[in-house]
Design a protein around this motif. Structure first.
Motif, PDB file in Angstrom:
ATOM      1  N   SER A   1       0.651  -1.780   0.112  1.00  0.00           N
ATOM      2  CA  SER A   1       0.207  -0.132  -0.300  1.00  0.00           C
ATOM      3  C   SER A   1       0.813   1.304   0.085  1.00  0.00           C
ATOM      4  O   SER A   1       1.922   1.621   0.528  1.00  0.00           O
ATOM      5  CB  SER A   1      -0.692   0.670   1.294  1.00  0.00           C
ATOM      6  OG  SER A   1      -2.216  -0.954   1.322  1.00  0.00           O
ATOM      7  N   ASP A   2       0.489   2.278  -0.666  1.00  0.00           N
ATOM      8  CA  ASP A   2       1.272   3.522  -1.143  1.00  0.00           C
ATOM      9  C   ASP A   2      -0.180   4.510  -0.939  1.00  0.00           C
ATOM     10  O   ASP A   2      -0.885   4.698  -1.746  1.00  0.00           O
ATOM     11  CB  ASP A   2       2.608   3.725  -1.469  1.00  0.00           C
ATOM     12  CG  ASP A   2       3.486   2.817  -1.924  1.00  0.00           C
ATOM     13  OD1 ASP A   2       3.912   3.231  -0.863  1.00  0.00           O
ATOM     14  OD2 ASP A   2       3.893   2.392  -2.347  1.00  0.00           O
ATOM     15  N   MET A   3       0.380   5.628  -0.360  1.00  0.00           N
ATOM     16  CA  MET A   3      -0.214   6.731  -0.496  1.00  0.00           C
ATOM     17  C   MET A   3      -0.029   8.414  -0.292  1.00  0.00           C
ATOM     18  O   MET A   3       1.322   8.510   0.272  1.00  0.00           O
ATOM     19  CB  MET A   3      -0.988   6.950   1.537  1.00  0.00           C
ATOM     20  CG  MET A   3      -2.016   8.392   1.490  1.00  0.00           C
ATOM     21  SD  MET A   3      -2.590   8.177   3.741  1.00  0.00           S
ATOM     22  CE  MET A   3      -3.831   7.256   2.884  1.00  0.00           C
TER      23      MET A   3
ATOM     24  N   CYS B   1      -4.776   6.547  -2.182  1.00  0.00           N
ATOM     25  CA  CYS B   1      -3.776   5.687  -1.645  1.00  0.00           C
ATOM     26  C   CYS B   1      -4.319   4.265  -2.756  1.00  0.00           C
ATOM     27  O   CYS B   1      -5.416   3.707  -2.559  1.00  0.00           O
ATOM     28  CB  CYS B   1      -5.259   5.023  -0.786  1.00  0.00           C
ATOM     29  SG  CYS B   1      -4.089   3.891   0.136  1.00  0.00           S
TER      30      CYS B   1
ATOM     31  N   THR C   1      -3.570   0.766  -2.948  1.00  0.00           N
ATOM     32  CA  THR C   1      -3.170  -1.478  -2.428  1.00  0.00           C
ATOM     33  C   THR C   1      -2.944  -2.638  -3.883  1.00  0.00           C
ATOM     34  O   THR C   1      -3.806  -2.207  -4.625  1.00  0.00           O
ATOM     35  CB  THR C   1      -3.858  -1.552  -1.212  1.00  0.00           C
ATOM     36  OG1 THR C   1      -3.679  -1.264  -0.400  1.00  0.00           O
ATOM     37  CG2 THR C   1      -3.148  -2.795  -0.597  1.00  0.00           C
TER      38      THR C   1
END
Lengths: 347, 347
Positions: free
Chosen positions: A56-58, A141, A143
């Motif tokens: 996951s990256d936001m 965000c 994932t």
């Protein structure tokens, strides 16, 4: 009439089977995606003998991108940073979810963002299977889900923890250009237009090294993607693998890709300050999304073959040591001093 | 000294094996989580013969919660809304990722948030396996993973699309209390303290109906969780199942749980306005996180047994029709008129 939440998803993000149709060269059947967008959950059915790699990256406005960034490049980058995590694990991209907070429904923005996002998704055969949209300060965000085979009970995932003393240390592609662009866009330095354009492309549209990650399965002993800066990310490998490293700065310093930076730097700084600047961008830049990995010396030919087969340049920049800690040396093996700070989202 | 990004994760979110230890009654081995927090990706290995149900929800300050909300209840709610999506699919919770944007590192806030989050996660045997933290306007994005069996090649997931004409329509628990609390906290209505406290608990700490969702596998023909309001979410079932429904408002109107609301309303409004208010909270409230589901009339005993075995009240509130559209009727089957708007995040 304002576009509602469900119309927005329907118009810009729901593409039943379109992803496959747009990329016929990668038109492999994805038995994995049993159900996509439109229900309470998506359903993935991993193939027998595989694991699911998940990351996951936001991305936040003002922290990861400028408010005036081209939304198409933002769509690219939001997915690229996640694909890069799969690459670092040697995982094959399968699918992703997207959660999006938007200050308002801006249709041209959404059209460009989804165009950039899906262009990269299609290139990697990666299907959008669900997510969420809401009103709020711009926040993206993602994932992502990738496939890793399990062979004879052993996961083929590349981890940070597998490096051993005397392994060679490699990095893919080039380093420092994204940070160079960031410094220029923040006004810290002034770059000639053509240098900035090259560097900015690296900052805004990084290339996730997915093919290299896949090719390195069974060859690399440890891997990570360079997102916070080479030294910081190398530190994660050292900590997880409980070993040290010696890094050859004379190899690393060559890795800035932007043409003209060398002569531009030479015209502005004395030789020592020039080297210090260049080294800082390379070692502590961040946002490079290259793979940093280790492999036994005996695997050197296999590493170079993986680089060729994935059409990804790879440079040996050092070796792992039994002695804990990181040593920077020049071409003669002499210690190099300097302070290089990696990126911390709360520093 | 300010806490950095990696220290923050280490201190508040990395709990190797702790989740299991804290919930011995649910101490089943999770072979599924092959690798948790700390590498580029987490690794999940779903059991043979299962699918992974996946859902993402993003919560934004000022949109999904008040700036002064108790961070422990926020941690609970952020996970609860995702568990509710798994419940609506009949999926068993396995794991989740957490991406968190924070304006600043506020240690007491983080301690309370993670306490609320993990209390609910532990109660459902759901492991935090990865995520991201960054600086930015407060935003919480959770992606959750659950397990659904595949029996004889057929997924046991409850979908929105399986309802058939003449199926009964059911809802779990109570409805409208969360919206009642929201209206009071926004100052639209004034509630007695004890009524507000009850309603507020439902708004801030909803109970995901995971056990009921699992018990309804093989019994319910369609299901959804009520997050945007009963009518809007029923609309999703009608659209996906291509049928209509007749809803008995006299059953539905009883579903507000908050004690004292009845007499409080009677003291303030004439009978028609009172009913209209009460019906609006129930039908269009939102944030209820109850399960709305359908089942054949022949399965009524099985539905009631599922309700008992999961200790979850269930009420029949109507039936599905072949005729498209939604009809609201009173206890005598007479049409009820009224405008009920469901929640749209961009409306």
């Amino acid at each position: 009439m304002a576009l509602g939440e469900f119309d927005l998803i329907e118009r810009y993000f729901k593409r039943p089977s379109v992803s496959r149709a747009l990329s016929p060269s990668r038109n492999t059947p994805h038995a994995d995606v049993a159900l996509g967008i439109g229900d309470d959950c998506a359903l993935l059915q991993p193939r027998p003998g595989t694991q699911l790699a998940i990351s996951s990256d936001m991305l936040v406005e003002g922290r990861h991108f400028f408010p005036d960034v081209d939304p198409a490049t933002l769509g690219h980058k939001a997915l690229a940073v996640n694909l890069s995590d799969l690459a670092a694990c040697g995982a094959k991209p399968l699918a992703f979810t997207l959660a999006l907070a938007l200050p308002r429904v801006d249709e041209p923005w959404l059209a460009a963002f989804s165009r950039g996002l899906f262009a990269l998704a299609d290139a990697h055969g990666c299907t959008l299977i669900g997510g969420d949209t809401t009103q709020g300060p711009l926040n993206i965000c993602i994932t992502i889900f990738g496939e890793v085979p399990v062979v004879a009970g052993k996961s083929q995932a590349l981890l940070r923890s597998g490096a051993r003393a005397s392994d060679d240390l490699y990095v893919s592609g080039t380093l420092g250009d994204a940070r160079l662009a960031l410094d220029a866009l923040c006004g810290t330095i002034q770059l000639p237009a053509e240098v900035l354009a090259q560097a900015r492309h690296r900052l805004e549209q990084p290339t996730p090294r997915v093919a290299l990650g896949l090719a390195l399965r069974g060859i690399a002993t440890a891997a990570i993607d360079v997102s916070d800066g080479l030294l910081g990310d190398l530190g994660h490998i050292l900590k997880a693998s409980q070993c040290g490293a010696t890094l050859d700065t004379s190899s690393a310093i060559q890795l800035i890709a932007s043409r003209g930076i060398e002569s531009w730097l030479s015209g502005r700084f004395d030789i020592e300050k020039k080297l210090q600047n260049q080294l800082n961008w390379v070692l502590a830049g961040g946002d490079d999304y290259e793979l940093l990995f280790t492999a036994p010396a005996s695997a050197q030919a296999a590493v170079m073959q993986a680089a060729r087969s994935s059409a990804t340049p790879v440079t040996r920049i050092g070796r792992m040591d039994a002695e804990i800690g990181l040593r920077l040396v020049d071409t003669n093996g002499q210690p190099v001093s300097g302070q290089f700070a990696s990126f911390d989202h709360f520093a």
